[in-house]
Motif scaffolding. Structure first.
Motif, PDB file in Angstrom:
ATOM      1  N   UNK A   1       9.205   3.572  -5.935  1.00 45.85           N
ATOM      2  CA  UNK A   1       9.333   4.748  -5.076  1.00 45.85           C
ATOM      3  C   UNK A   1       8.815   4.400  -3.688  1.00 45.85           C
ATOM      4  N   UNK A   2       9.159   5.227  -2.711  1.00 42.16           N
ATOM      5  CA  UNK A   2       8.740   5.005  -1.335  1.00 42.16           C
ATOM      6  C   UNK A   2       7.215   5.060  -1.224  1.00 42.16           C
ATOM      7  N   UNK A   3       6.628   4.057  -0.596  1.00 38.50           N
ATOM      8  CA  UNK A   3       5.178   3.982  -0.431  1.00 38.50           C
ATOM      9  C   UNK A   3       4.765   4.031   1.032  1.00 38.50           C
ATOM     10  N   UNK A   4       5.711   4.245   1.948  1.00 38.71           N
ATOM     11  CA  UNK A   4       5.364   4.283   3.362  1.00 38.71           C
ATOM     12  C   UNK A   4       5.215   2.889   3.935  1.00 38.71           C
ATOM     13  N   UNK A   5       4.340   2.754   4.925  1.00 36.72           N
ATOM     14  CA  UNK A   5       4.155   1.487   5.632  1.00 36.72           C
ATOM     15  C   UNK A   5       2.752   0.955   5.402  1.00 36.72           C
ATOM     16  N   UNK A   6       2.632  -0.358   5.465  1.00 35.79           N
ATOM     17  CA  UNK A   6       1.365  -1.027   5.189  1.00 35.79           C
ATOM     18  C   UNK A   6       0.369  -0.840   6.319  1.00 35.79           C
ATOM     19  N   UNK A   7      -0.896  -0.680   5.954  1.00 37.25           N
ATOM     20  CA  UNK A   7      -1.979  -0.709   6.928  1.00 37.25           C
ATOM     21  C   UNK A   7      -2.451  -2.141   7.180  1.00 37.25           C
TER      22      UNK A   7
ATOM     23  N   UNK B   1       7.193  -2.048   6.282  1.00 37.80           N
ATOM     24  CA  UNK B   1       7.536  -0.853   5.508  1.00 37.80           C
ATOM     25  C   UNK B   1       7.704  -1.347   4.070  1.00 37.80           C
ATOM     26  N   UNK B   2       6.943  -0.791   3.163  1.00 36.96           N
ATOM     27  CA  UNK B   2       6.858  -1.345   1.813  1.00 36.96           C
ATOM     28  C   UNK B   2       8.203  -1.218   1.091  1.00 36.96           C
ATOM     29  N   UNK B   3       8.765  -2.332   0.596  1.00 38.38           N
ATOM     30  CA  UNK B   3      10.028  -2.257  -0.155  1.00 38.38           C
ATOM     31  C   UNK B   3       9.835  -1.510  -1.475  1.00 38.38           C
ATOM     32  N   UNK B   4      10.892  -0.851  -1.929  1.00 37.58           N
ATOM     33  CA  UNK B   4      10.867  -0.273  -3.278  1.00 37.58           C
ATOM     34  C   UNK B   4      12.254  -0.383  -3.896  1.00 37.58           C
ATOM     35  N   UNK B   5      12.265  -0.505  -5.204  1.00 35.78           N
ATOM     36  CA  UNK B   5      13.522  -0.704  -5.941  1.00 35.78           C
ATOM     37  C   UNK B   5      13.436   0.036  -7.266  1.00 35.78           C
TER      38      UNK B   5
ATOM     39  N   UNK C   1       1.077  10.747  -4.895  1.00 38.89           N
ATOM     40  CA  UNK C   1       0.001   9.804  -5.220  1.00 38.89           C
ATOM     41  C   UNK C   1       0.213   8.419  -4.623  1.00 38.89           C
ATOM     42  N   UNK C   2       0.975   8.331  -3.519  1.00 37.43           N
ATOM     43  CA  UNK C   2       1.289   7.011  -2.974  1.00 37.43           C
ATOM     44  C   UNK C   2       0.033   6.241  -2.569  1.00 37.43           C
ATOM     45  N   UNK C   3      -0.982   6.913  -2.081  1.00 38.89           N
ATOM     46  CA  UNK C   3      -2.211   6.221  -1.689  1.00 38.89           C
ATOM     47  C   UNK C   3      -2.914   5.607  -2.888  1.00 38.89           C
ATOM     48  N   UNK C   4      -2.925   6.314  -3.988  1.00 36.81           N
ATOM     49  CA  UNK C   4      -3.535   5.772  -5.198  1.00 36.81           C
ATOM     50  C   UNK C   4      -2.776   4.543  -5.678  1.00 36.81           C
ATOM     51  N   UNK C   5      -1.437   4.590  -5.560  1.00 36.32           N
ATOM     52  CA  UNK C   5      -0.624   3.460  -6.016  1.00 36.32           C
ATOM     53  C   UNK C   5      -0.809   2.220  -5.146  1.00 36.32           C
ATOM     54  N   UNK C   6      -1.172   2.406  -3.887  1.00 36.58           N
ATOM     55  CA  UNK C   6      -1.325   1.261  -2.969  1.00 36.58           C
ATOM     56  C   UNK C   6      -2.784   0.985  -2.627  1.00 36.58           C
ATOM     57  N   UNK C   7      -3.694   1.564  -3.395  1.00 38.31           N
ATOM     58  CA  UNK C   7      -5.135   1.377  -3.152  1.00 38.31           C
ATOM     59  C   UNK C   7      -5.538   1.762  -1.736  1.00 38.31           C
ATOM     60  N   UNK C   8      -4.873   2.774  -1.197  1.00 37.48           N
ATOM     61  CA  UNK C   8      -5.210   3.265   0.131  1.00 37.48           C
ATOM     62  C   UNK C   8      -4.738   2.391   1.271  1.00 37.48           C
ATOM     63  N   UNK C   9      -3.856   1.430   0.994  1.00 43.40           N
ATOM     64  CA  UNK C   9      -3.442   0.455   2.009  1.00 43.40           C
ATOM     65  C   UNK C   9      -2.134   0.801   2.720  1.00 43.40           C
ATOM     66  N   UNK C  10      -1.681   2.050   2.616  1.00 41.72           N
ATOM     67  CA  UNK C  10      -0.467   2.458   3.311  1.00 41.72           C
ATOM     68  C   UNK C  10      -0.688   3.789   4.022  1.00 41.72           C
TER      69      UNK C  10
ATOM     70  N   UNK D   1       4.983  11.976   2.776  1.00 43.71           N
ATOM     71  CA  UNK D   1       4.831  12.521   1.429  1.00 43.71           C
ATOM     72  C   UNK D   1       4.854  14.042   1.470  1.00 43.71           C
ATOM     73  N   UNK D   2       5.528  14.636   0.498  1.00 43.92           N
ATOM     74  CA  UNK D   2       5.537  16.087   0.357  1.00 43.92           C
ATOM     75  C   UNK D   2       4.280  16.480  -0.409  1.00 43.92           C
ATOM     76  N   UNK D   3       3.161  16.490   0.312  1.00 44.98           N
ATOM     77  CA  UNK D   3       1.868  16.752  -0.307  1.00 44.98           C
ATOM     78  C   UNK D   3       0.995  17.515   0.677  1.00 44.98           C
ATOM     79  N   UNK D   4       0.331  18.569   0.245  1.00 42.10           N
ATOM     80  CA  UNK D   4      -0.499  19.364   1.162  1.00 42.10           C
ATOM     81  C   UNK D   4      -1.514  18.534   1.928  1.00 42.10           C
TER      82      UNK D   4
END
Length: 407
Positions: A84-90, A95-99, A230-239, A255-258
């Motif tokens: 799934x889409x994880x945004x961009x790397x810090x 931009x993080x690939x996903x498949x 939960x994209x931050x949890x999946x990338x250990x906060x690195x995106x 992310x569609x997240x409050x």
């Protein structure tokens, strides 16, 4: 010079892309491949010339050097653990690939390019193709729209999924007719695509009326991805998950997240997306990127200090785009003032607000100065050298001397 790029989707179900590049400039070339630095896996990186292997000298985590007298072929496998889409790397410019079974996405940082690209872009020809795409799929890519311009290697997106037609909208500008193609991520729905399209039109009308005629690219592809909550949890906060402007395109990956909207002072994903979209559109007027010389009116000279390019290319943009977004969304008049208070969501814009207020006292405004900057560079297509140039224009056009306290 020619760089021919092929990305094969033959093994995409294994979350792997097979990449090959043919580079015909003899001598020593240093390449940058941000995917080497993390949040993607680069395996089996090899180089050869005339069928013979070449040594690859790693310079640092994301760059490597190859020397050859003949055209070389680079090959590598790009893999990702994300579906799934994880945004961009810090960590790097990626931009993080996903498949997954119905989507393949790669973007900025996934394809190597010569580190001297800004110097050679005008003399470089780039070919890009996707091979082994599943039957019935399509590629929606900024690399294809308008041609594979060399500067796109520094910032691009390529999204492959089962075929469906993008939404088309057209803006009839004062000098140009701009066609937008809108594609929402497979399996998701737009928060309100008609509102996004209408917001784009109203924003461009305001820009042309108050700043300068639109003089950017004539076709823009807008890709609306959505990162999971939960994209931050999946990338250990690195995106991070926002979006970016590239040649011939805009990609959103918020992310569609409050909690994500709250970072920017918004309670809904729709509002967050509108704000980001207006900001990215204004990058066709001003940018901090060297590649802006191919898409923007204001872009930095090669030796422009980073702090100065951030102020002219990012902060000046945000100062106006955010105010207009809040107006479109029906926010109260004091909402922007609250956001730019020291310690607020956009507290870094407070010095621009102070300058704007001071200019109003003197009978002009920051908007008028912005328009004057654009008019100068519409006549003189060169990069801005520093923030000092902004104050030179203020003195020459408005007769106002001002001590630079912005950077």
């Amino acid at each position: 010079m020619r760089l021919a790029i092929t990305v094969s989707l033959q093994h995409y179900l294994d979350r792997r892309l097979d990449c090959a590049l043919v580079w015909d400039r003899p001598g020593v070339t240093t390449f940058e491949l941000a995917a080497l630095a993390g949040l993607a896996q680069v395996n089996d990186l090899t180089a050869e010339a005339d069928g013979k292997p070449l040594p690859i000298q790693m310079s640092d985590a994301a760059t490597f050097t190859i020397e050859a007298d003949l055209p070389i072929t680079l090959r590598y496998r790009l893999s990702t653990r994300f579906d799934a889409c994880m945004g961009a790397s810090r960590l790097c410019d990626l931009i993080v690939p996903f498949i997954n079974a119905e989507e393949v996405f790669l973007g900025t940082g996934a394809i190597p390019y010569p580190t001297d690209l800004p110097q050679i872009a005008d003399d470089l020809h780039v070919d890009f193709q996707i091979s082994d795409m599943p039957d019935g799929w399509q590629a929606f890519s900024s690399l294809s729209t308008g041609g594979a311009h060399p500067a796109k290697l520094d910032g691009f997106f390529c999204y492959c999924c089962p075929r469906r037609e993008p939404e088309i909208s057209v803006y009839e500008g004062k000098e140009k007719r701009v066609m937008f193609r809108w594609l929402t991520q497979h399996g998701t729905t737009s928060p309100d695509l008609p509102f996004l399209i209408a917001s784009t039109r109203r924003w461009l009308e305001w820009l042309e009326t108050n700043l300068a005629p639109y003089s950017g690219l004539e076709q823009i592809d807008v890709l609306l991805l959505r990162a999971p909550e939960d994209y931050l949890a999946q990338t250990d906060g690195n995106t991070f998950a926002t979006g970016e402007n590239v040649l011939n395109g805009i990609v959103a990956y918020g992310a569609d997240a409050p909690a994500e909207g709250a970072k920017y002072g918004y309670s809904t994903y729709r509002a967050f997306l509108v704000s980001g979209l207006l900001h990215e559109l204004l990058h066709f007027y001003t940018t901090a990127a060297w590649s802006g010389r191919y898409k923007s009116t204001l872009y930095p000279a090669p030796d422009c200090p980073r702090s100065d390019r951030r102020l002219i290319g990012e902060a000046l943009n945000l100062y106006f785009s955010e105010q207009f977004a809040l107006e479109l969304l029906g926010a109260p008049a004091e909402a922007f003032a609250e956001k730019i208070q020291p310690g607020g969501v956009f507290g870094s814009l407070a010095p621009l607000a102070d300058l704007d207020q001071a200019l109003h006292v003197r009978g002009t405004s920051l908007r008028a100065l912005f328009a004057a900057l654009l008019e100068r560079k519409r006549k003189d297509r060169t990069g801005y050298l520093s923030i000092d140039w902004m104050f030179t224009v203020l003195r020459e056009e408005f007769g106002i001397e001002w001590e630079n306290k912005l950077v």
